[in-house]
Design a protein around this motif. Structure first.
Motif, PDB file in Angstrom:
ATOM      1  N   VAL A   1     -13.647  -2.216   2.289  1.00 44.81           N
ATOM      2  CA  VAL A   1     -13.660  -0.758   2.211  1.00 44.81           C
ATOM      3  C   VAL A   1     -13.828  -0.339   0.754  1.00 44.81           C
ATOM      4  O   VAL A   1     -13.167  -0.878  -0.135  1.00 44.81           O
ATOM      5  N   GLN A   2     -14.729   0.595   0.523  1.00 47.52           N
ATOM      6  CA  GLN A   2     -14.994   1.064  -0.833  1.00 47.52           C
ATOM      7  C   GLN A   2     -15.510   2.501  -0.790  1.00 47.52           C
ATOM      8  O   GLN A   2     -16.437   2.806  -0.039  1.00 47.52           O
ATOM      9  N   ASP A   3     -14.887   3.357  -1.572  1.00 47.80           N
ATOM     10  CA  ASP A   3     -15.308   4.762  -1.691  1.00 47.80           C
ATOM     11  C   ASP A   3     -15.441   5.441  -0.339  1.00 47.80           C
ATOM     12  O   ASP A   3     -16.406   6.179  -0.074  1.00 47.80           O
TER      13      ASP A   3
ATOM     14  N   ASP B   1      -6.676   0.551   2.788  1.00 46.61           N
ATOM     15  CA  ASP B   1      -6.588   1.596   1.767  1.00 46.61           C
ATOM     16  C   ASP B   1      -5.202   2.214   1.885  1.00 46.61           C
ATOM     17  O   ASP B   1      -4.294   1.618   2.468  1.00 46.61           O
ATOM     18  N   ASP B   2      -5.003   3.397   1.369  1.00 48.44           N
ATOM     19  CA  ASP B   2      -3.647   3.957   1.366  1.00 48.44           C
ATOM     20  C   ASP B   2      -3.200   4.489   2.723  1.00 48.44           C
ATOM     21  O   ASP B   2      -2.034   4.823   2.907  1.00 48.44           O
TER      22      ASP B   2
ATOM     23  N   ALA C   1     -14.901   5.561   6.813  1.00 49.16           N
ATOM     24  CA  ALA C   1     -13.539   5.038   6.919  1.00 49.16           C
ATOM     25  C   ALA C   1     -12.590   6.014   7.601  1.00 49.16           C
ATOM     26  O   ALA C   1     -11.604   5.593   8.216  1.00 49.16           O
TER      27      ALA C   1
ATOM     28  N   SER D   1       0.853  -1.185   0.000  1.00 50.48           N
ATOM     29  CA  SER D   1       0.000   0.000   0.000  1.00 50.48           C
ATOM     30  C   SER D   1       0.888   1.234   0.000  1.00 50.48           C
ATOM     31  O   SER D   1       1.593   1.494   0.983  1.00 50.48           O
TER      32      SER D   1
END
Length: 428
Positions: A327-329, A281-282, A346, A233
């Motif tokens: 996790v999405q958007d 995520d990042d 998030a 990531s």
């Protein structure tokens, strides 16, 4: 949380199994298989040679009729007898098609038809990985031979010439592991030929040279590889080590992608099946157990914890309270005990919304949620439930016994892996 420092299908051409369009899943109630480690997907076994047995193609499962008048569940686009293993059951997009594990072999699958296009006799899930375009695997361990990463041909499943050979890790160590491949670099956990210590290794597939290595823990239990999973990531490599026998701790570590230097490590408690892949995520790593937690990748500290004081129902003490998240958007979706789906911001960890009107179902919390544009798909004891992201209510249920759910936005498919069949539903 303890913390430390720092039946056979009809055969097509060349005898390959052929999937046929399905009306729905033929339901066989069974003990839920937990998904432990690995990255590819599943099938059955043909005794002796180690090749997949693809159960009867076509046919299928009759969609469930809900008691209340609701939209009908969709018809399966295809259904194939691809048996799901106990670990490593995720369906993976590789270019225009799919790769999945069928028993002890790795298979290529046409995403539109479900037909098998190739198969490779790579027995262990932890010895293969994909970067989304190509598939890679470790050459079979031989005494005195260098550890080698090869590309798997997507025509016949054969291993090509080594892209990189690591002489410092020569030998027959069976638990050398290909953790992931990203941006032309393979990340391995391997045992050194001299000294017997274990390392996280970055190997450049373009230059065929080792970039760096850093010490990590070896296998923690008998007959298990050192790591459950890993991912890249941004500028970091994230590694999740296998727990020791009977342990309820996951050993997480994050390393600098350029140098391999360990940035932090900690032991995180878990319940239910250990994760087969990392959800991140990042900026953040997300885990579901007794609570839904978010940890910063920068330093491992908690960004937020969700659910510690929530009433999640009478079944909460029986197993993990929170399921495997996705996790999405900017939203983390997760099943909350038997109360249904929750959507959590998030960034802040605050509740956006929760599913309405769910009762009389037992969530399969070891099966992660899959998310499309219109619906989120959840697994429970009645099948695959589609939750409308606007009304926040379940609108239909497809009768099945899911082990793994995978959303494929590129193809517009939802892949439902069961013990003995794999099917594709339209993803909405």
């Amino acid at each position: 949380m303890a913390r430390t420092a720092a039946p056979p299908a009809a055969a097509g051409a060349r005898g390959r199994p052929r999937a046929e369009p399905a009306a729905g899943p033929g339901v066989s109630r069974r003990r839920l298989l937990t998904v432990a480690g690995g990255a590819l997907l599943g099938g059955g076994l043909l005794g002796g040679g180690g090749w997949a047995l693809f159960g009867g193609g076509g046919g299928g499962d009759t969609p469930k009729k809900d008691a209340v008048e609701r939209p009908k569940p969709p018809t399966a686009l295809w259904s194939a007898g691809l048996w799901c293993p106990e670990s490593g059951g995720e369906v993976m997009r590789v270019g225009r098609n799919l790769a999945l594990r069928a028993g002890i072999v790795l298979c290529g699958i046409n995403a539109e038809s479900g037909n098998a296009t190739w198969q490779s006799n790579i027995e262990e899930t932890y010895r293969s990985a994909t970067d989304g375009t190509r598939i890679y695997a470790l050459r079979e361990a031989e005494q005195g031979a260098s550890l080698a990463v090869c590309e798997v041909a997507q025509t016949d499943g054969e291993l090509g010439k080594p892209l990189v050979e690591l002489s410092a890790f020569a030998g027959k160590e069976k638990f050398n592991q290909l953790v992931c491949v990203a941006e032309g670099v393979a990340y391995l956990v391997a045992k050194a030929a001299a000294g017997g210590r274990w390392y996280l290794v970055a190997a450049d597939l373009g230059t065929a040279k080792e970039r760096w290595r850093t010490l990590v823990d070896g296998p923690q239990a008998e007959n298990t590889p050192p790591a459950l999973c890993g991912a890249v990531s941004g500028a970091r490599v994230v590694l999740c080590g296998s727990p020791s026998e009977g342990s309820k701790f996951l050993h997480l570590s994050v390393h600098d992608k350029a140098s391999g230097r360990q940035l932090w490590q900690l032991a995180e408690t878990f319940d239910g099946a250990p994760p087969s892949h990392l959800v991140l995520d990042d900026r953040t790593l997300y885990l579901g157990a007794q609570a839904l937690t978010a940890r910063r990748l920068s330093d491992g500290e908690l960004a937020w914890v969700f659910g510690t004081r929530r009433d999640v129902g009478d079944s909460a003490g029986e197993e993990r309270r929170y399921g495997t998240p996705v996790v999405q958007d900017g939203v983390v979706y997760c099943t909350e005990a038997d109360r249904g789906l929750v959507a959590v911001d998030a960034l802040s960890g605050t509740l956006n919304w929760q599913e309405k009107g769910l009762s009389g179902r037992k969530s399969l919390r070891d099966v992660g949620v899959a998310v499309g544009k219109r619906y989120a798909y959840c697994a429970d004891d009645k099948g695959v439930r589609a939750v409308d992201l606007k009304t926040r209510e379940a609108v239909w249920t497809y009768e099945a016994t899911p082990v793994v759910l995978t959303a494929d936005a590129e193809a517009g498919h939802l892949y439902v892996r069961q013990e003995k069949r794999t099917l594709a539903l339209p993803l909405a």
